[in-house]
Design an enzyme around this catalytic site. Structure first.
Site, PDB file in Angstrom:
ATOM      1  N   ARG A   1       0.823  -1.219   0.000  1.00 31.19           N
ATOM      2  CA  ARG A   1       0.000   0.000   0.000  1.00 31.19           C
ATOM      3  C   ARG A   1       0.856   1.269   0.000  1.00 31.19           C
ATOM      4  O   ARG A   1       0.493   2.262  -0.651  1.00 31.19           O
ATOM      5  CB  ARG A   1      -0.963  -0.029   1.192  1.00 31.19           C
ATOM      6  CG  ARG A   1      -2.122   0.948   1.072  1.00 31.19           C
ATOM      7  CD  ARG A   1      -3.184   0.733   2.140  1.00 31.19           C
ATOM      8  NE  ARG A   1      -2.643   0.919   3.476  1.00 31.19           N
ATOM      9  CZ  ARG A   1      -3.326   0.681   4.598  1.00 31.19           C
ATOM     10  NH1 ARG A   1      -4.571   0.228   4.547  1.00 31.19           N
ATOM     11  NH2 ARG A   1      -2.779   0.881   5.771  1.00 31.19           N
TER      12      ARG A   1
ATOM     13  N   LYS B   1      -2.885   6.610   1.154  1.00 30.52           N
ATOM     14  CA  LYS B   1      -2.589   7.076   2.505  1.00 30.52           C
ATOM     15  C   LYS B   1      -1.569   8.208   2.411  1.00 30.52           C
ATOM     16  O   LYS B   1      -0.389   8.052   2.740  1.00 30.52           O
ATOM     17  CB  LYS B   1      -2.052   5.893   3.330  1.00 30.52           C
ATOM     18  CG  LYS B   1      -2.473   5.946   4.777  1.00 30.52           C
ATOM     19  CD  LYS B   1      -2.293   4.608   5.446  1.00 30.52           C
ATOM     20  CE  LYS B   1      -2.252   4.721   6.947  1.00 30.52           C
ATOM     21  NZ  LYS B   1      -3.422   5.346   7.553  1.00 30.52           N
TER      22      LYS B   1
ATOM     23  N   GLU C   1     -16.349   5.989   4.872  1.00 33.13           N
ATOM     24  CA  GLU C   1     -15.556   5.557   6.035  1.00 33.13           C
ATOM     25  C   GLU C   1     -15.475   6.707   7.028  1.00 33.13           C
ATOM     26  O   GLU C   1     -16.186   7.713   6.886  1.00 33.13           O
ATOM     27  CB  GLU C   1     -14.173   5.093   5.591  1.00 33.13           C
ATOM     28  CG  GLU C   1     -13.358   6.171   4.908  1.00 33.13           C
ATOM     29  CD  GLU C   1     -11.934   5.721   4.570  1.00 33.13           C
ATOM     30  OE1 GLU C   1     -11.357   4.913   5.312  1.00 33.13           O
ATOM     31  OE2 GLU C   1     -11.408   6.216   3.566  1.00 33.13           O
TER      32      GLU C   1
END
Ligand code: PLP
Ligand code: COI
Length: 340
Positions: free
Chosen positions: A82, A184, A220
């Site tokens: 990620r 992220k 989220e």
């Protein structure tokens, strides 16, 4: 090795300086071999791309002490994958295969006396990050980068331990409104700061963000994905390309199906159907699974039958199984636990 004299049980989710951090630098098109360092401060040129254009991405994972005294991390290969996806999206160099896990192991090992003991309720939070470091004034990526990892012992992310949270439906977007919510990158978290402070000021623990195009679908929160349990006992979690692909959530879907024999599905979830859910939780590395008891939708309350005193029964089973795997009490699927 003697553990540090820390009151592990009363730790919150904060920063405590530890002895070592990891640093590898990228210059002339390649990463150096990397090393542990002791200085917690970073000194960079005022015009570094990270300062001017927020060219930085990060990861979050944890190290735990198992019942039999080993130090382990949970699925670091997925964090490695990620961080490279995030880095590629911000035109940053990716890390060579194996480098991420090797560096995580090195920095956790060096700080092993900060890894909270088994049963303390705390863990060592591991925060890898990459940033553009040379001076850039035109809008373009840096040529030089640092990959760093800091670690800090942490307790629960939300105050009040395992007590169900009250959250609110947010009118803000969590991430930079350009469809990059799945990476992220620091800039996405910066975009959420206004909304989180506003939520806290109004007495809510978190924001439920909706899809920005239609504002009808559940996405989220600021630091965790949602997981719901339907009234017929199915585990469901929102499908969206603009939420962070949570490693905890992927693990919970596997746990639900393979360990608990439950049906589990990733699908679009509308705000409208949330009132019909039996249980709701926030899942993530920091959040683990934090139960939600109530959601405030512009003054209208959605109260889950699991109530405000404890986790719902299926959330509890998911929580116990996941943390049992992470702390070496329950046999993990192949490759999930990496020993330091
Ligand atoms: N969503 C956001 C916005 C997060 O910051 C996090 C934490 O990393 C998560 C979800 C959960 O992801 P993970 O389970 O990989 O920690
Ligand atoms: C994590 O769980 O690792 C995160 O990055 C979430 C953040 C809110 C601490």
């Amino acid at each position: 090795m003697a553990k540090k004299d820390i009151d592990w049980g009363s730790l919150g989710f904060g920063y405590i300086e530890t002895d070592y951090r990891y640093l590898s630098s990228f210059k002339d098109g390649k990463w150096d071999e990397g090393a542990l360092i002791t200085d917690p401060n970073v000194t960079l040129n005022e015009c570094a791309c990270v300062f001017q254009y927020a060219q930085t991405v990060f990861e979050g994972l944890k190290a735990y002490t198992t019942e039999d005294g080993r130090t382990v991390t949970f699925r670091p290969d997925l964090n490695a994958e990620r961080i490279n996806q995030s880095a590629a999206r911000l035109k940053m160099p990716v890390l060579p295969e194996g480098r991420f896990i090797e560096a995580v192991k090195m920095v956790v090992k060096a700080n092993e006396d900060f890894v909270p003991p088994f049963g303390s309720g705390a863990s060592l939070y591991v925060r890898p990050y990459i940033m553009g470091t040379n001076a850039v004034i035109g809008v373009k990526p840096a040529d030089e980068y640092q990959f760093r990892i800091l670690v800090t012992p942490v307790g629960p992310y939300f105050k009040g331990g395992a007590k169900p949270l009250t959250i609110r439906v947010s009118d803000y977007d969590r991430a930079a409104p350009n469809g990059t919510g799945h990476i992220k990158a620091g800039l996405n978290y910066a975009m959420s700061l206004y909304a989180i402070v506003d939520a806290h000021e109004q007495g809510f623990a978190e924001n439920m963000y909706l899809d920005s195009a239609t504002r009808t679908k559940v996405e989220e929160t600021g630091g965790a994905n949602f997981i719901f349990v339907t009234r017929d006992g199915k585990v469901v979690t929102p499908k969206s390309n603009t939420i962070l692909p949570s490693i905890t959530r992927r693990s919970l879907i596997h746990v639900a199906k393979e360990y608990l024999g439950l049906e589990a599905e990733e699908r679009e979830i509308t705000l409208e159907e949330v009132k019909d859910m039996a249980e709701c939780g926030l899942c993530g590395t920091a959040a683990v699974i934090s139960p939600v008891g109530k959601i405030n939708d512009h003054g209208k309350e959605i109260c889950f039958p699991s109530g405000m005193d404890e986790m719902g029964p299926i959330t509890k089973k998911l929580y116990d199984t996941l943390t049992g795997i992470q702390m070496g009490k329950i046999k993990a699927p192949e490759g999930w636990i990496v020993e330091i």
